[in-house]
Design a protein around this motif. Structure first.
Motif, PDB file in Angstrom:
ATOM      1  N   UNK A 195      -2.459  12.337   2.408  1.00 27.09           N
ATOM      2  CA  UNK A 195      -3.866  12.362   2.017  1.00 27.09           C
ATOM      3  C   UNK A 195      -4.824  12.220   3.187  1.00 27.09           C
ATOM      4  N   UNK A 196      -5.902  11.439   3.001  1.00 22.39           N
ATOM      5  CA  UNK A 196      -6.939  11.312   4.041  1.00 22.39           C
ATOM      6  C   UNK A 196      -6.427  10.744   5.357  1.00 22.39           C
ATOM      7  N   UNK A 197      -5.427   9.844   5.319  1.00 18.37           N
ATOM      8  CA  UNK A 197      -4.911   9.260   6.551  1.00 18.37           C
ATOM      9  C   UNK A 197      -4.272  10.321   7.433  1.00 18.37           C
ATOM     10  N   UNK A 198      -3.536  11.224   6.825  1.00 18.37           N
ATOM     11  CA  UNK A 198      -2.906  12.297   7.592  1.00 18.37           C
ATOM     12  C   UNK A 198      -3.967  13.188   8.244  1.00 18.37           C
ATOM     13  N   UNK A 199      -4.997  13.556   7.472  1.00 14.17           N
ATOM     14  CA  UNK A 199      -6.063  14.397   8.018  1.00 14.17           C
ATOM     15  C   UNK A 199      -6.820  13.680   9.136  1.00 14.17           C
ATOM     16  N   UNK A 200      -7.100  12.385   8.943  1.00  9.03           N
ATOM     17  CA  UNK A 200      -7.802  11.614   9.971  1.00  9.03           C
ATOM     18  C   UNK A 200      -6.982  11.524  11.247  1.00  9.03           C
ATOM     19  N   UNK A 201      -5.662  11.305  11.125  1.00  5.88           N
ATOM     20  CA  UNK A 201      -4.800  11.211  12.302  1.00  5.88           C
ATOM     21  C   UNK A 201      -4.809  12.515  13.082  1.00  5.88           C
TER      22      UNK A 201
END
Length: 287
Positions: A114-120
């Motif tokens: 989710x968002x954590x993967x995109x942020x990383x």
């Protein structure tokens, strides 16, 4: 066209295995000799690396000492040995820090998605846009040139490198049947990451770390060349190259010797990484 038979394929396998072993053994020998020289420099060098003897300055190899002296009369062999320790210690520390933080980030992003993967991924893109040399210059403005500056600059650049590799391999592991079975019996994402995902990708992290050590040594040499590494008079291979520029015509060995040391270090770690990849990755071995 001559058909490729199973016998012909089988005859090629010993040669490919020998090639893989050659890379592994050659890389291990080069790296082992470097580590031995670095550790030896902590307790013994032919002369103190920082000792100046102006009367013996710019002596060629074998004229005074095994590898001659520099413009200040310092023993080149002693400086190379001490520089080996400085380069290895900085590179290994930086890769260990960057590899640990990057691997934790990649495994966490693969587990949470989710968002954590995109942020990383966006953070990785931003860091990749900043060359380590430029990052070291910024850190040097706050911290000043030194060991901590070089380690921080290299480690920060290594974090997204390991994060991307770990994320990609972790996502592959999460699609395996054994992970599906672990989720079906109620294991948490943290438990699955530690018990099932990490053990199956640790070999790829080790291989990538060995290859990145060569890049870290090259980066440290570049930082020292620009005066952003260890402060003088601590010897480093990059500073030896920088100091040798003025004496290229008069004393070419001052540039050739540290240049060869850097090239051998990078070659050794790359060969070791390739050999470990073929040894630890069953898919490469099957190919």
């Amino acid at each position: 066209m001559v058909p490729i038979t199973s016998a012909a394929i089988a005859s090629r396998r010993p040669a490919s295995r020998l090639s893989r072993r050659t890379n592994l053994i050659s890389g291990a020998v080069i790296v082992g000799l470097m580590i031995a020289a670095a550790l030896l420099s902590l307790v013994w060098t032919p002369l103190p690396p920082e000792k100046m003897q102006i009367v013996h300055k710019l002596q060629p190899p074998l004229a005074f000492g095994l590898l001659g002296t520099d413009q200040f009369g310092r023993d080149v062999l002693s400086m190379l040995m001490a520089g080996c320790w400085n380069s290895l210690s900085i590179a290994i520390t930086a890769v260990a820090i960057g590899g640990t933080l990057g691997s934790v980030a990649g495994i966490s992003a693969a587990a949470i998605r989710g968002p954590l993967e995109a942020l990383l991924m966006r953070i990785c893109d931003v860091i990749f846009a900043l060359p380590p040399i430029l990052l070291a210059m910024v850190l040097g403005a706050f911290l000043g040139p030194g060991r901590s500056t070089a380690i921080a600059a290299i480690a920060v650049f290594m974090i997204p490198v390991f994060a991307r590799v770990t994320l990609a391999t972790s996502l592959q592991a999460w699609s395996r049947d054994y992970v599906t079975a672990a989720r079906a019996i109620g294991n948490t994402r943290l438990t699955i990451s530690l018990r099932h995902v990490l053990p199956n990708i640790i070999s790829q992290i080790i291989v990538h770390g060995a290859i990145q050590l060569g890049l870290a040594i090259l980066t440290e040499a570049g930082l020292s060349f620009l005066g952003l590494g260890l402060a003088p008079p601590a010897p480093t291979w990059g500073r030896m190259l920088a100091d040798a520029q003025t004496y290229l015509a008069l004393a070419p060995w001052l540039a050739i010797l540290p240049g060869l040391a850097i090239a051998l270090a990078v070659l050794g770690f790359n060969m070791l990484g390739d050999g470990l990849r073929d040894l630890l990755d069953p898919r490469e071995a099957s190919r």
